[in-house]
Design a protein around this motif. Structure first.
Motif, PDB file in Angstrom:
ATOM      1  N   ALA A 269      -1.401   8.159 -15.746  1.00  0.00           N
ATOM      2  CA  ALA A 269      -1.805   8.337 -17.129  1.00  0.00           C
ATOM      3  C   ALA A 269      -1.596  10.150 -17.186  1.00  0.00           C
ATOM      4  O   ALA A 269      -1.222  10.679 -18.215  1.00  0.00           O
ATOM      5  CB  ALA A 269      -2.837   7.913 -17.757  1.00  0.00           C
ATOM      6  N   ARG A 270      -2.164  10.570 -16.067  1.00  0.00           N
ATOM      7  CA  ARG A 270      -2.226  12.029 -15.908  1.00  0.00           C
ATOM      8  C   ARG A 270      -1.099  12.733 -15.546  1.00  0.00           C
ATOM      9  O   ARG A 270      -1.052  13.874 -15.119  1.00  0.00           O
ATOM     10  CB  ARG A 270      -3.448  12.599 -15.366  1.00  0.00           C
ATOM     11  N   ALA A 271       0.061  11.826 -15.293  1.00  0.00           N
ATOM     12  CA  ALA A 271       1.329  12.670 -14.593  1.00  0.00           C
ATOM     13  C   ALA A 271       0.985  12.947 -13.091  1.00  0.00           C
ATOM     14  O   ALA A 271       1.487  13.742 -12.692  1.00  0.00           O
ATOM     15  CB  ALA A 271       2.046  13.648 -15.478  1.00  0.00           C
TER      16      ALA A 271
ATOM     17  N   ARG B 128       0.581  -1.335 -19.114  1.00  0.00           N
ATOM     18  CA  ARG B 128      -0.309  -1.424 -20.354  1.00  0.00           C
ATOM     19  C   ARG B 128      -1.383  -0.524 -20.166  1.00  0.00           C
ATOM     20  O   ARG B 128      -1.611   0.462 -21.038  1.00  0.00           O
ATOM     21  CB  ARG B 128      -0.471  -2.869 -20.763  1.00  0.00           C
ATOM     22  N   GLU B 129      -2.213  -0.648 -19.169  1.00  0.00           N
ATOM     23  CA  GLU B 129      -3.175   0.133 -18.890  1.00  0.00           C
ATOM     24  C   GLU B 129      -2.897   1.777 -18.952  1.00  0.00           C
ATOM     25  O   GLU B 129      -3.679   2.746 -19.345  1.00  0.00           O
ATOM     26  CB  GLU B 129      -3.654  -0.286 -17.786  1.00  0.00           C
ATOM     27  N   VAL B 130      -1.621   2.065 -18.031  1.00  0.00           N
ATOM     28  CA  VAL B 130      -1.318   3.377 -18.010  1.00  0.00           C
ATOM     29  C   VAL B 130      -0.974   4.017 -19.399  1.00  0.00           C
ATOM     30  O   VAL B 130      -1.573   5.150 -19.567  1.00  0.00           O
ATOM     31  CB  VAL B 130      -0.186   3.844 -16.982  1.00  0.00           C
ATOM     32  N   ARG B 131      -0.433   3.374 -20.042  1.00  0.00           N
ATOM     33  CA  ARG B 131      -0.008   3.659 -21.761  1.00  0.00           C
ATOM     34  C   ARG B 131      -1.351   4.149 -22.223  1.00  0.00           C
ATOM     35  O   ARG B 131      -1.672   4.997 -23.210  1.00  0.00           O
ATOM     36  CB  ARG B 131       0.871   2.696 -22.023  1.00  0.00           C
ATOM     37  N   ALA B 132      -2.275   3.152 -22.233  1.00  0.00           N
ATOM     38  CA  ALA B 132      -3.570   3.053 -23.134  1.00  0.00           C
ATOM     39  C   ALA B 132      -4.221   4.448 -22.696  1.00  0.00           C
ATOM     40  O   ALA B 132      -4.874   4.931 -23.655  1.00  0.00           O
ATOM     41  CB  ALA B 132      -4.148   1.849 -22.912  1.00  0.00           C
ATOM     42  N   LEU B 133      -4.363   4.407 -21.281  1.00  0.00           N
ATOM     43  CA  LEU B 133      -5.103   5.802 -20.838  1.00  0.00           C
ATOM     44  C   LEU B 133      -4.596   7.103 -21.544  1.00  0.00           C
ATOM     45  O   LEU B 133      -5.189   8.097 -21.661  1.00  0.00           O
ATOM     46  CB  LEU B 133      -5.080   5.532 -19.487  1.00  0.00           C
ATOM     47  N   ALA B 134      -3.086   7.157 -21.353  1.00  0.00           N
ATOM     48  CA  ALA B 134      -2.310   8.347 -21.655  1.00  0.00           C
ATOM     49  C   ALA B 134      -2.754   8.460 -23.205  1.00  0.00           C
ATOM     50  O   ALA B 134      -2.864   9.520 -23.638  1.00  0.00           O
ATOM     51  CB  ALA B 134      -1.031   8.171 -21.411  1.00  0.00           C
ATOM     52  N   ARG B 135      -2.481   7.335 -24.113  1.00  0.00           N
ATOM     53  CA  ARG B 135      -2.668   7.550 -25.420  1.00  0.00           C
ATOM     54  C   ARG B 135      -4.102   7.888 -25.911  1.00  0.00           C
ATOM     55  O   ARG B 135      -4.154   8.995 -26.634  1.00  0.00           O
ATOM     56  CB  ARG B 135      -2.513   6.166 -26.036  1.00  0.00           C
ATOM     57  N   ARG B 136      -5.148   7.400 -25.252  1.00  0.00           N
ATOM     58  CA  ARG B 136      -6.553   7.660 -25.404  1.00  0.00           C
ATOM     59  C   ARG B 136      -6.878   9.197 -24.978  1.00  0.00           C
ATOM     60  O   ARG B 136      -7.408  10.123 -25.647  1.00  0.00           O
ATOM     61  CB  ARG B 136      -7.419   6.850 -24.322  1.00  0.00           C
ATOM     62  N   ALA B 137      -6.218   9.823 -23.963  1.00  0.00           N
ATOM     63  CA  ALA B 137      -6.361  11.164 -23.618  1.00  0.00           C
ATOM     64  C   ALA B 137      -5.442  12.084 -24.499  1.00  0.00           C
ATOM     65  O   ALA B 137      -5.500  13.253 -23.983  1.00  0.00           O
ATOM     66  CB  ALA B 137      -6.206  11.308 -22.039  1.00  0.00           C
TER      67      ALA B 137
ATOM     68  N   GLU C 225       9.596   3.664 -14.121  1.00  0.00           N
ATOM     69  CA  GLU C 225      10.388   5.082 -13.599  1.00  0.00           C
ATOM     70  C   GLU C 225       9.623   5.930 -14.688  1.00  0.00           C
ATOM     71  O   GLU C 225       8.969   5.429 -15.708  1.00  0.00           O
ATOM     72  CB  GLU C 225      11.786   5.028 -14.211  1.00  0.00           C
ATOM     73  N   PHE C 226       9.632   7.225 -14.304  1.00  0.00           N
ATOM     74  CA  PHE C 226       8.723   8.017 -14.855  1.00  0.00           C
ATOM     75  C   PHE C 226       9.540   9.169 -15.511  1.00  0.00           C
ATOM     76  O   PHE C 226      10.835   9.562 -15.020  1.00  0.00           O
ATOM     77  CB  PHE C 226       7.793   8.556 -14.020  1.00  0.00           C
ATOM     78  N   THR C 227       9.132   9.803 -16.581  1.00  0.00           N
ATOM     79  CA  THR C 227       9.468  11.022 -17.071  1.00  0.00           C
ATOM     80  C   THR C 227       9.787  12.133 -16.533  1.00  0.00           C
ATOM     81  O   THR C 227      10.496  13.217 -16.869  1.00  0.00           O
ATOM     82  CB  THR C 227       8.774  11.294 -18.467  1.00  0.00           C
ATOM     83  N   TRP C 228       9.045  12.261 -15.105  1.00  0.00           N
ATOM     84  CA  TRP C 228       8.903  13.541 -14.429  1.00  0.00           C
ATOM     85  C   TRP C 228      10.008  13.743 -13.511  1.00  0.00           C
ATOM     86  O   TRP C 228      10.189  14.822 -12.888  1.00  0.00           O
ATOM     87  CB  TRP C 228       7.523  13.976 -13.924  1.00  0.00           C
ATOM     88  N   SER C 229      10.944  12.581 -13.259  1.00  0.00           N
ATOM     89  CA  SER C 229      11.858  12.716 -12.452  1.00  0.00           C
ATOM     90  C   SER C 229      12.982  13.762 -12.769  1.00  0.00           C
ATOM     91  O   SER C 229      13.424  13.851 -13.770  1.00  0.00           O
ATOM     92  CB  SER C 229      12.407  11.508 -12.083  1.00  0.00           C
ATOM     93  N   THR C 230      13.521  14.621 -11.658  1.00  0.00           N
ATOM     94  CA  THR C 230      14.618  15.512 -11.942  1.00  0.00           C
ATOM     95  C   THR C 230      16.022  14.900 -12.312  1.00  0.00           C
ATOM     96  O   THR C 230      15.888  13.614 -11.652  1.00  0.00           O
ATOM     97  CB  THR C 230      14.545  16.662 -10.813  1.00  0.00           C
TER      98      THR C 230
END
Lengths: 636, 429
Positions: free
Chosen positions: A161-163, A192-201, A364-369
């Motif tokens: 969630a914190r990248a 779902r938990e990752v998304r929720a944590l990111a949203r919350r923070a 998959e994640f947004t940080w991949s080059t």
């Protein structure tokens, strides 16, 4: 025309020449400063100085004049010379060295769950092999090196969630490992938990894509008799946990998604919702939870289950994914990778009605080059192609189920997992229990036809009592009398219930020998103070005394013991349980001081504050202790 | 007037030499250090009291324009490796200095992730074995930061006569001696979990049986009677026999360094193979002697393994894509200097890479096992050197795992040699 009639060079030429000479000398001086450690530079400096010193001034000016006149030829030549020099210097810069064999493969970091580590390694190793087999340029050389590693669910979801950036004391690069390129968790519950944590923070969305690669139901693996087809978990679990000792094994709900779904199963009430806290306390203690440190996740759970004695109800059942079970049984022989070798399984797996299903997403994640993403794309294409299907079957994954892949309102997992986790955490808050065992001379009396003494039987009950306590519960063991027939002997101090602590108690009991008097009141007073001592986070506290006779040799009275029990119960919630066996009885009056009231053991325990006295024949001790602990955890 | 051709040639020669020398100067680290932060990518600092960070603090005090920062990764080598390789491949690693495990220097050099150190680096005073791990293809690519060699720890209260067995795993006679009248689960614990520890421990046990896996010429020679005997002995030692506990704790199959230290501390085993850093951890045990707890610090000793140890340790190398090569080199020279090495070993327990450190009185007082360790390092052997070490070690671990399954009882898989040979060359079939 660059010279006058006198043959002297014009002033402009002289000035330009002087400037060039000064510049040359300047460079030479700079080089000399460096020359001590660099022979090449010393040579250059020497050449410059020799040139300036040796060549006569007039010829020097002529040279300069020639340079100025021919600059159109000299500049391209200089450029050429510089290029040649660059070519000479560039090899000094680092670059790939001719390596032996294959080119360096692209690194892919694959994060997975502790339960899935072995299966994921098998899966990606197949992919690496496939890239080697299909490498046209260098046959046999894999183009990808996939590093697979595991983290607990809570650690992984929080870091993702914190990248994967540090946050206060949390440093995922240290505590977990590399920042993943792909993640293969057990279920979209984790996503779902990752998304929720990111949203919350209020952090950016870290997830780029989710694709389910297969599915696997949560199953019960058991040696017990279960109906076929198996009923829902809420009906199955009470029957499994009916006995007195731990009967069920499962991964830890706080670190494993399978463990959390298992907890939803063994903590579910008749209506399918989490059971009461009182019931949950007891069920949690009848379930042995294997954390990630106990070995390799689900595999370790199954090794422990299979290694349990087959002729008892102890640990007769385990909750794991079907995939883990099939992998375990697929070893040759089953359980071949268990520490200590294969173990006879002798059980079956059943999928109770409505059991949760794991949907195994590829995340998959947004940080991949772009370069990394290209490698990930290749992995995904393979995974969903024909070769990937074979690999997924090889690790016992069923086909993906679109109905079980929804992030929200997923019908394949319980909706209230947060409530389940809260209930679990609350239920397993530690208890603090002190066992005080009478080792007076009368405990050496034979207790039954098998020739066992009262002490032998009581010691068995103590060992059985250890099975009623979880690893977080604190417990200790005293015997009385202590040295010189007075007080108590501390065989094991009150401490958390690690395997070592349990072993220490078992070993200490072996060495105990009944002798001497019965300082019962002293033991109750000192013991109640010990269990009531400050201990953060402790939920329930109890002193359990097993005795076969009346007090002898105490320095205090029954009345003081009674008051202490009430005082500690009122202050710290500590309760006293007494198991009276042999000549002891809960109702019989105790010796009274002159002019004092005649009290019984039942009066001492402060039943109105939760204490209780049990009469038990020696052959009933084990069952009585089991019942006592049920009441302790229920809070009755 | 015509300029004599010889003079023109002389002038052009001088100019050519100047150009070459100037360009060389630009590429060499003799000019002032480039300002800016120096990032050191490293495994977590396991030293007692965080001595690496203290050294960095000292550097930063002395070099305010070139502050250094440790970017820490996991303490597990495999996890460090993956992150370091991924960063290096990204082309924008943001790293100036890599703290590489000794087995990775070859890989990082061959892949062009690091740059060689020029001939002006002074390598005098370094121990020979650690320094050798910094070379590849005739060049020096790093300087040794700390070295390592496995040691044999033994419980003095559990080992009769205070003399540990002369062979690892312990023989049946050793076990009879160790187990008499004691409650122990096994004789010995190592690190046989599915990570680099398995490679290290298996290599040492094969070497102890006079076998080898890869010979000095780079040929796979695991298919020898001696190497086979080593693996078979290990597999057999994990099974209890003759009414005795197993010689090797079966749970070691999942153990890391930390787990085996715990088993050793708890008395489950009398002997343990571990790195020197475990010495400090056992001596600093927070639980010792507390509330009746067992004081491990007074009940263990350490000696060399009966056979050669694997040579461990880390080397500092300059990242290829750093923009501060001179500052990076200066930092590396500082961290590997005599005074830094003394501090790291004496105060932090990280084995030094310089001779003088082991002779230092303050070091010998703080690290009474210094002589034993120095001898172990000098006797240690490197793991196979290949640019494809990550693949090699993964395949070797697979081979060992297969050999240790109960049905194999230590027997090598039939294709072990071809698989390992392929892996040495980066091939996977």
């Amino acid at each position: 025309m660059m010279s006058d009639s006198s043959g002297q060079p014009p002033a402009r030429t002289t000035i330009v020449s002087a400037v060039i000479l000064v510049a040359l000398l300047g460079v030479a001086t700079w080089i000399v400063e460096q020359a001590a450690e660099h022979p090449w530079r010393a040579l250059a400096a020497a050449l410059v100085i020799a040139f300036v010193t040796v060549v006569p001034r007039r010829q020097m000016v002529e040279i300069m004049k020639w340079v100025i006149e021919n600059w159109k030829r000299i500049v391209p030549a200089g450029i050429l010379l510089t290029l040649v020099a660059l070519l000479a210097v560039l090899p000094l810069r680092p670059g790939p060295v001719a390596a032996v064999g294959c080119a360096h493969p692209a690194e892919v970091r694959v994060l997975t769950s502790v339960d899935e580590l072995a299966a994921t390694r098998t899966l990606v190793r197949r992919y690496e092999r496939w890239t080697a087999d299909h490498n046209q340029d260098a046959p046999g050389c894999p183009t990808v090196h996939a590093f697979v590693y595991a983290a607990t669910t809570a650690a992984a979801t929080s870091a993702l969630a914190r990248a994967w950036r540090p946050d206060g004391a949390q440093r995922p690069l240290v505590s977990i490992g590399p920042r993943p390129d792909v993640w293969l968790p057990d279920s979209t519950v984790d996503v779902r938990e990752v998304r929720a944590l990111a949203r919350r923070a209020q952090l950016p969305e870290p997830i780029r894509a989710i694709n389910s690669i297969g599915s696997s139901p949560v199953v019960l693996v058991t040696r017990a008799q279960v109906p076929n087809p198996a009923p829902a978990w809420s009906r199955l679990v009470p029957a499994l946990l009916r006995g007195s000792g731990p009967a069920l094994l499962a991964p830890d709900p706080e670190t494993s998604t399978v463990g959390l779904l298992a907890a939803a199963a063994y903590l579910s009430g008749p209506d399918g919702k989490p059971t009461s806290l009182a019931e949950a306390r007891q069920r949690v203690r009848a379930t042995v939870v294997a954390g990630p440190d106990a070995g390799a996740g689900a595999g370790a759970v199954l090794c422990r289950w299979a290694g349990a004695p087959p002729d008892t109800s102890a640990l007769a059942s385990a909750i794991v994914s079907e995939q883990a079970w099939l992998r375990f049984m697929g070893m040759n022989p089953p359980g071949a990778e268990c520490p200590g070798g294969p173990v006879p399984s002798g059980g079956i797996s059943v999928a109770p009605a409505g059991t949760p299903v794991l949907d195994h997403p590829l995340v998959e994640f947004t940080w991949s080059t772009a370069a990394q993403q290209s490698v990930i794309d290749g992995f995904r294409r393979w995974l969903f192609g024909g070769n990937g299907r074979d690999a997924r079957e090889a690790v016992h994954l069923r086909d993906a189920r679109p109905d079980c892949s929804a992030l929200e309102l997923n019908p394949c997992v319980p909706a209230d997992l947060d409530v389940t986790l809260d209930r679990y955490v609350e239920a397993q808050r530690p208890g603090r229990v002190l066992l005080a065992l009478d080792t007076s001379g009368s405990m050496a009396n034979v207790a039954g036809p098998a020739g066992l003494t009262r002490f032998d039987v009581a010691a068995r009950a103590v060992v059985q009592a250890l099975g009623q306590m979880g690893p977080r519960d604190e417990f200790g063991l005293w015997t009385f009398p202590g040295a010189g027939g007075k007080g108590q002997r501390q065989l094991a101090r009150i401490a958390a219930g690690s395997e070592g602590h349990r072993r220490q108690i078992g070993e200490a009991l072996h060495g105990a020998r009944p002798a001497g008097g019965t300082p019962l009141y002293d033991t109750i007073v000192t013991g109640m103070r010990a269990v009531a001592a400050p201990a953060p986070g402790v939920d329930r506290r109890a002193l359990l005394v097993m005795t076969d006779g009346k007090d002898t040799g105490s320095g205090t009275s029954a009345e003081v013991a009674r008051r202490t029990v009430r005082d500690m119960a009122g202050r710290a919630g500590a309760v006293l349980f007494v198991v009276a066996t042999g000549e002891a009885s809960c109702r019989d009056p105790l010796d009274a001081p002159p002019g004092g009231a005649r009290l019984s053991l039942r009066d001492l325990v402060a039943a109105d504050l939760g204490g209780e006295c049990f009469d038990a024949r020696p052959d009933q001790l084990t069952a009585t202790v089991a019942e006592l602990f049920k009441r302790l955890w229920r809070g009755e | 007037m015509a300029v004599p051709r010889i003079l023109v040639g002389f002038a052009l020669g001088v100019v050519a030499v100047l150009i070459v020398v100037s360009l060389r100067a630009l590429a060499s680290p003799q000019t002032p250090l480039e300002p800016g932060e120096i990032v050191v990518l490293t495994g977590a600092d396991d030293s007692v009291g965080g001595q690496r960070q203290r050294l960095i603090d000292q550097w930063n005090d002395d070099h305010p324009d070139n502050p250094a920062r440790l970017e820490s990764l996991s303490s597990e080598a495999d996890r460090q490796h993956s992150e370091m390789v991924a960063r290096a491949q990204s082309g924008a690693s943001g790293v100036d200095v890599y703290n590489l495990d000794v087995t990775w220097v070859t890989e990082f050099a061959a892949a062009g992730f690091i740059q060689p150190l020029d001939g002006s680096v002074n390598t005098a005073g370094f121990l020979a074995k650690p320094l050798e791990t910094c070379g590849y293809d005739g060049k020096l690519w790093a300087l040794p930061f700390n070295t390592d060699a496995g040691l044999l720890y033994y419980r003095t209260d559990l080992v009769p006569g205070g003399a540990p067995p002369a062979q690892i795993p312990p023989t049946e006679a050793d076990m009879r001696r160790l187990a008499t009248g004691r409650q122990m689960k096994a004789g010995y614990a190592g690190q046989l979990g599915d990570y680099e520890g398995l490679t290290v421990n298996a290599l040492e046990l094969i070497w102890a049986a006079q076998g080898d896996v890869v010979d000095p010429d780079g040929r796979v020679v695991i298919d020898s009677p001696e190497a086979r005997a080593g693996l078979e002995r290990l597999a057999g030692a994990m099974v209890a026999s003759g009414g005795l506990p197993p010689a090797v704790l079966p749970e070691s199959r999942t153990y890391t360094e930390r787990d085996s230290t715990e088993a050793f501390r708890s008395g489950a085993v009398a002997l343990m193979r571990n790195w020197p850093v475990a010495y400090g951890q056992l001596m600093d045990d927070q639980e010792r002697a507390g509330a009746g707890g067992f004081d491990i610090a007074k009940n263990f000793a350490v000696t060399q393994l009966p056979g050669p140890s694997v040579l461990g340790g880390q080397n500092l190398a300059i990242a290829r894509d750093t923009t501060k090569p001179r500052a990076a080199r200066a930092l590396i020279e500082f961290l590997t200097s005599d005074s830094s090495q003394r501090r790291l070993f004496r105060d932090g327990g990280l084995p030094a890479t310089r001779h003088t450190t082991y002779a230092d009185a303050s070091v010998r007082e703080a690290r009474p096992y210094a002589d034993i360790l120095l001898a172990a390092v000098e006797d240690a052997r490197p793991r196979p050197r290949t640019p494809h070490y990550a693949l090699f070690t993964a395949v070797f671990q697979e081979v060992v795992r297969e050999a240790l399954t109960p049905s194999a009882r230590g027997r090598l898989p039939a294709d072990a040699v071809s698989r390992l040979t392929d892996a040495l060359n980066g091939r996977l079939r």
